[in-house]
Design a protein around this motif. Structure first.
Motif, PDB file in Angstrom:
ATOM      1  N   VAL A 111       6.225 -12.442   9.235  1.00  0.00           N
ATOM      2  CA  VAL A 111       6.104 -12.166   7.806  1.00  0.00           C
ATOM      3  C   VAL A 111       5.987 -10.667   7.555  1.00  0.00           C
ATOM      4  CG1 VAL A 111       5.024 -14.368   7.225  1.00  0.00           C
ATOM      5  CG2 VAL A 111       3.599 -12.434   7.872  1.00  0.00           C
ATOM      6  N   LEU A 112       6.404 -10.275   6.342  1.00  0.00           N
ATOM      7  CA  LEU A 112       6.248  -8.906   5.858  1.00  0.00           C
ATOM      8  C   LEU A 112       5.741  -8.996   4.425  1.00  0.00           C
ATOM      9  CD1 LEU A 112       6.750  -5.789   6.211  1.00  0.00           C
ATOM     10  CD2 LEU A 112       8.957  -6.220   5.084  1.00  0.00           C
ATOM     11  N   SER A 113       4.591  -8.425   4.144  1.00  0.00           N
ATOM     12  CA  SER A 113       4.041  -8.476   2.797  1.00  0.00           C
ATOM     13  C   SER A 113       4.846  -7.577   1.868  1.00  0.00           C
ATOM     14  CB  SER A 113       2.567  -8.044   2.807  1.00  0.00           C
ATOM     15  OG  SER A 113       2.022  -8.128   1.502  1.00  0.00           O
ATOM     16  N   VAL A 114       5.307  -8.139   0.755  1.00  0.00           N
ATOM     17  CA  VAL A 114       6.102  -7.393  -0.229  1.00  0.00           C
ATOM     18  C   VAL A 114       5.252  -7.030  -1.438  1.00  0.00           C
ATOM     19  CG1 VAL A 114       8.147  -7.453  -1.721  1.00  0.00           C
ATOM     20  CG2 VAL A 114       8.206  -8.571   0.525  1.00  0.00           C
ATOM     21  N   HIS A 115       4.461  -7.972  -1.930  1.00  0.00           N
ATOM     22  CA  HIS A 115       3.567  -7.729  -3.063  1.00  0.00           C
ATOM     23  C   HIS A 115       2.185  -8.268  -2.687  1.00  0.00           C
ATOM     24  CE1 HIS A 115       7.067  -6.689  -5.443  1.00  0.00           C
ATOM     25  NE2 HIS A 115       7.604  -7.868  -5.167  1.00  0.00           N
ATOM     26  N   THR A 116       1.266  -7.367  -2.376  1.00  0.00           N
ATOM     27  CA  THR A 116      -0.075  -7.776  -1.966  1.00  0.00           C
ATOM     28  C   THR A 116      -0.902  -8.197  -3.181  1.00  0.00           C
ATOM     29  OG1 THR A 116       0.021  -6.230  -0.114  1.00  0.00           O
ATOM     30  CG2 THR A 116      -2.154  -7.037  -0.753  1.00  0.00           C
ATOM     31  N   LYS A 117      -1.413  -9.411  -3.131  1.00  0.00           N
ATOM     32  CA  LYS A 117      -2.239  -9.973  -4.206  1.00  0.00           C
ATOM     33  C   LYS A 117      -1.595  -9.743  -5.579  1.00  0.00           C
ATOM     34  CE  LYS A 117      -6.562  -9.666  -1.623  1.00  0.00           C
ATOM     35  NZ  LYS A 117      -7.971  -9.172  -1.576  1.00  0.00           N
ATOM     36  N   TYR A 118      -0.352 -10.178  -5.701  1.00  0.00           N
ATOM     37  CA  TYR A 118       0.397  -9.952  -6.933  1.00  0.00           C
ATOM     38  C   TYR A 118      -0.267 -10.617  -8.141  1.00  0.00           C
ATOM     39  CZ  TYR A 118       2.201 -14.732  -6.635  1.00  0.00           C
ATOM     40  OH  TYR A 118       2.308 -16.106  -6.587  1.00  0.00           O
ATOM     41  N   ASP A 119      -0.991 -11.711  -7.891  1.00  0.00           N
ATOM     42  CA  ASP A 119      -1.677 -12.398  -8.990  1.00  0.00           C
ATOM     43  C   ASP A 119      -3.183 -12.252  -8.890  1.00  0.00           C
ATOM     44  OD1 ASP A 119      -2.163 -13.876  -6.764  1.00  0.00           O
ATOM     45  OD2 ASP A 119      -1.597 -15.813  -7.632  1.00  0.00           O
ATOM     46  N   GLY A 120      -3.627 -11.290  -8.058  1.00  0.00           N
ATOM     47  CA  GLY A 120      -5.042 -11.090  -7.840  1.00  0.00           C
ATOM     48  C   GLY A 120      -5.581 -11.858  -6.647  1.00  0.00           C
ATOM     49  N   LYS A 121      -4.776 -12.798  -6.113  1.00  0.00           N
ATOM     50  CA  LYS A 121      -5.220 -13.618  -4.984  1.00  0.00           C
ATOM     51  C   LYS A 121      -4.190 -13.692  -3.857  1.00  0.00           C
ATOM     52  CE  LYS A 121      -7.965 -16.682  -7.960  1.00  0.00           C
ATOM     53  NZ  LYS A 121      -8.163 -18.097  -8.430  1.00  0.00           N
ATOM     54  N   GLU A 122      -2.957 -14.062  -4.198  1.00  0.00           N
ATOM     55  CA  GLU A 122      -1.945 -14.372  -3.193  1.00  0.00           C
ATOM     56  C   GLU A 122      -1.041 -13.182  -2.891  1.00  0.00           C
ATOM     57  OE1 GLU A 122      -1.873 -17.204  -1.620  1.00  0.00           O
ATOM     58  OE2 GLU A 122      -3.437 -18.167  -2.811  1.00  0.00           O
ATOM     59  N   ASN A 123      -0.550 -13.128  -1.639  1.00  0.00           N
ATOM     60  CA  ASN A 123       0.465 -12.150  -1.250  1.00  0.00           C
ATOM     61  C   ASN A 123       1.847 -12.787  -1.341  1.00  0.00           C
ATOM     62  OD1 ASN A 123      -1.601 -10.358  -0.606  1.00  0.00           O
ATOM     63  ND2 ASN A 123      -1.574 -10.884   1.568  1.00  0.00           N
ATOM     64  N   TRP A 124       2.832 -12.018  -1.784  1.00  0.00           N
ATOM     65  CA  TRP A 124       4.221 -12.477  -1.776  1.00  0.00           C
ATOM     66  C   TRP A 124       4.899 -11.834  -0.566  1.00  0.00           C
ATOM     67  CZ3 TRP A 124       6.274 -16.359  -4.328  1.00  0.00           C
ATOM     68  CH2 TRP A 124       7.676 -16.514  -4.329  1.00  0.00           C
ATOM     69  N   VAL A 125       5.509 -12.644   0.293  1.00  0.00           N
ATOM     70  CA  VAL A 125       6.001 -12.131   1.570  1.00  0.00           C
ATOM     71  C   VAL A 125       7.459 -12.481   1.795  1.00  0.00           C
ATOM     72  CG1 VAL A 125       3.697 -12.328   2.608  1.00  0.00           C
ATOM     73  CG2 VAL A 125       5.338 -14.204   2.886  1.00  0.00           C
ATOM     74  N   ASN A 126       8.090 -11.689   2.663  1.00  0.00           N
ATOM     75  CA  ASN A 126       9.356 -12.071   3.274  1.00  0.00           C
ATOM     76  C   ASN A 126       9.026 -12.847   4.546  1.00  0.00           C
ATOM     77  OD1 ASN A 126      10.837 -10.716   1.330  1.00  0.00           O
ATOM     78  ND2 ASN A 126      11.205  -8.906   2.602  1.00  0.00           N
ATOM     79  N   TYR A 127       9.896 -13.776   4.906  1.00  0.00           N
ATOM     80  CA  TYR A 127       9.609 -14.636   6.050  1.00  0.00           C
ATOM     81  C   TYR A 127      10.876 -14.879   6.872  1.00  0.00           C
ATOM     82  CZ  TYR A 127       8.030 -18.594   8.816  1.00  0.00           C
ATOM     83  OH  TYR A 127       7.712 -19.408   9.870  1.00  0.00           O
ATOM     84  N   VAL A 128      10.755 -14.831   8.200  1.00  0.00           N
ATOM     85  CA  VAL A 128      11.864 -15.131   9.115  1.00  0.00           C
ATOM     86  C   VAL A 128      11.325 -16.003  10.238  1.00  0.00           C
ATOM     87  CG1 VAL A 128      13.434 -14.172  10.859  1.00  0.00           C
ATOM     88  CG2 VAL A 128      13.266 -13.101   8.616  1.00  0.00           C
ATOM     89  N   SER A 129      12.081 -17.018  10.623  1.00  0.00           N
ATOM     90  CA  SER A 129      11.691 -17.871  11.745  1.00  0.00           C
ATOM     91  C   SER A 129      12.854 -18.058  12.707  1.00  0.00           C
ATOM     92  CB  SER A 129      11.211 -19.245  11.239  1.00  0.00           C
ATOM     93  OG  SER A 129      12.267 -19.925  10.581  1.00  0.00           O
ATOM     94  N   PHE A 130      12.517 -18.462  13.934  1.00  0.00           N
ATOM     95  CA  PHE A 130      13.521 -18.712  14.972  1.00  0.00           C
ATOM     96  C   PHE A 130      13.019 -19.848  15.855  1.00  0.00           C
ATOM     97  CE2 PHE A 130      15.073 -17.838  19.366  1.00  0.00           C
ATOM     98  CZ  PHE A 130      16.425 -18.057  19.145  1.00  0.00           C
ATOM     99  N   GLY A 131      13.895 -20.795  16.162  1.00  0.00           N
ATOM    100  CA  GLY A 131      13.519 -21.911  17.027  1.00  0.00           C
ATOM    101  C   GLY A 131      14.706 -22.810  17.276  1.00  0.00           C
ATOM    102  N   GLY A 132      14.417 -24.045  17.674  1.00  0.00           N
ATOM    103  CA  GLY A 132      15.468 -25.021  17.904  1.00  0.00           C
ATOM    104  C   GLY A 132      15.685 -25.892  16.676  1.00  0.00           C
ATOM    105  N   LEU A 133      16.851 -26.496  16.596  1.00  0.00           N
ATOM    106  CA  LEU A 133      17.136 -27.429  15.513  1.00  0.00           C
ATOM    107  C   LEU A 133      16.210 -28.638  15.646  1.00  0.00           C
ATOM    108  CD1 LEU A 133      19.099 -28.103  13.133  1.00  0.00           C
ATOM    109  CD2 LEU A 133      20.493 -29.341  14.822  1.00  0.00           C
ATOM    110  N   SER A 134      15.631 -29.068  14.532  1.00  0.00           N
ATOM    111  CA  SER A 134      14.730 -30.216  14.542  1.00  0.00           C
ATOM    112  C   SER A 134      15.392 -31.416  15.201  1.00  0.00           C
ATOM    113  CB  SER A 134      14.326 -30.575  13.108  1.00  0.00           C
ATOM    114  OG  SER A 134      13.663 -31.816  13.065  1.00  0.00           O
TER     115      SER A 134
END
Length: 246
Positions: A111-134
């Motif tokens: 994850v990479l935080s883009v907007h820290t506590k944008y609503d006073g509580k939550e962070n808005w993040v970019n997200y990347v994952s890697f793995g096998g097909l379910s």
């Protein structure tokens, strides 16, 4: 007074007793052989213990082995590793490792935080994952099979990253991939993310499915905020650098 049998009766009694012992031995042998063939595939071969027959204790062969746990994805030295030791570079050192959120097999995320506590509580993040097909998604290494698996993987990721009522913008775009000689498919779709106090209107979700060559596939998912589109080509470059352990 004890009634004693005559000599002929004793002979007949001994003969009958001997035949009874033979019958018991035969029945015991038949039972043992029957048990062996019935249970041969249920137990593993073991060394025969030394000593007298009386030293061998009867054990139950009905205990079932515990299931093999699912391998875990991990991040080591700037690389994603899935459970099969395939690798993909992380986005950069500014990103931190995170558990998989997208329903991959033996996957890992970042994850990479883009907007820290944008609503006073939550962070808005970019997200990347890697793995096998379910394991729940059927897969065949054909153009149609790759596209279908990518659509299903993207659907699972969108529901997990957002919710079943996620709002999509426009239509998904598709393009074929080739990674280290392995065929793949990429899907791109925009997601409506408008929320109170959030300085974003959309995010871009990209999913790549690449054949491993053994009937399975690897997957990478990217969820990138609209204001940070510079990360999209980075993700594509990293997908092109996936290395397969087989």
């Amino acid at each position: 007074m004890v009634d004693r049998p005559s000599g002929g009766s004793v002979h007949r009694a001994r003969l009958i007793g001997a035949l009874a012992l033979v019958l018991v031995a035969v029945l015991t042998t038949v039972f043992s052989v029957s048990w062996l063939w019935t249970n041969a595939q249920a137990v593993s071969p073991v060394d025969v213990p030394a000593g007298n027959a009386g030293d061998v204790k009867t054990i139950s062969p009905s205990v079932k082995p515990s299931p093999t746990p699912t391998p875990e994805g991990r991040v080591i030295g700037g690389l994603f590793y899935n459970g099969l030791n395939d690798t993909m570079p992380m986005m950069s050192s500014a990103w931190s490792s995170e558990a998989d959120r997208t329903g991959l097999y033996a996957g890992m995320g970042s994850v990479l935080s883009v907007h820290t506590k944008y609503d006073g509580k939550e962070n808005w993040v970019n997200y990347v994952s890697f793995g096998g097909l379910s394991k729940d998604i059927p897969f065949t290494n054909t153009p149609a099979g790759l596209k279908d698996a990518t659509i299903k993987a993207a659907t699972a990721a969108l529901v997990r990253l957002y919710d079943p009522n996620v709002k999509l913008i426009g239509k998904a775009t598709h393009r074929p991939l080739t990674v280290d000689g392995h065929a793949g498919h990429e899907l791109t779709i925009k997601v409506d993310v408008r929320k109170p106090k959030l300085p974003e209107t959309f995010s871009t979700v990209m999913v790549a499915v690449v054949d491993r060559g053994d009937g399975t596939a690897v997957v990478s998912v990217a969820d990138i905020s609209g204001s940070t589109a510079q990360w999209l080509p980075v993700w594509r470059t990293n997908v092109s650098q996936i290395k397969f352990s087989n």
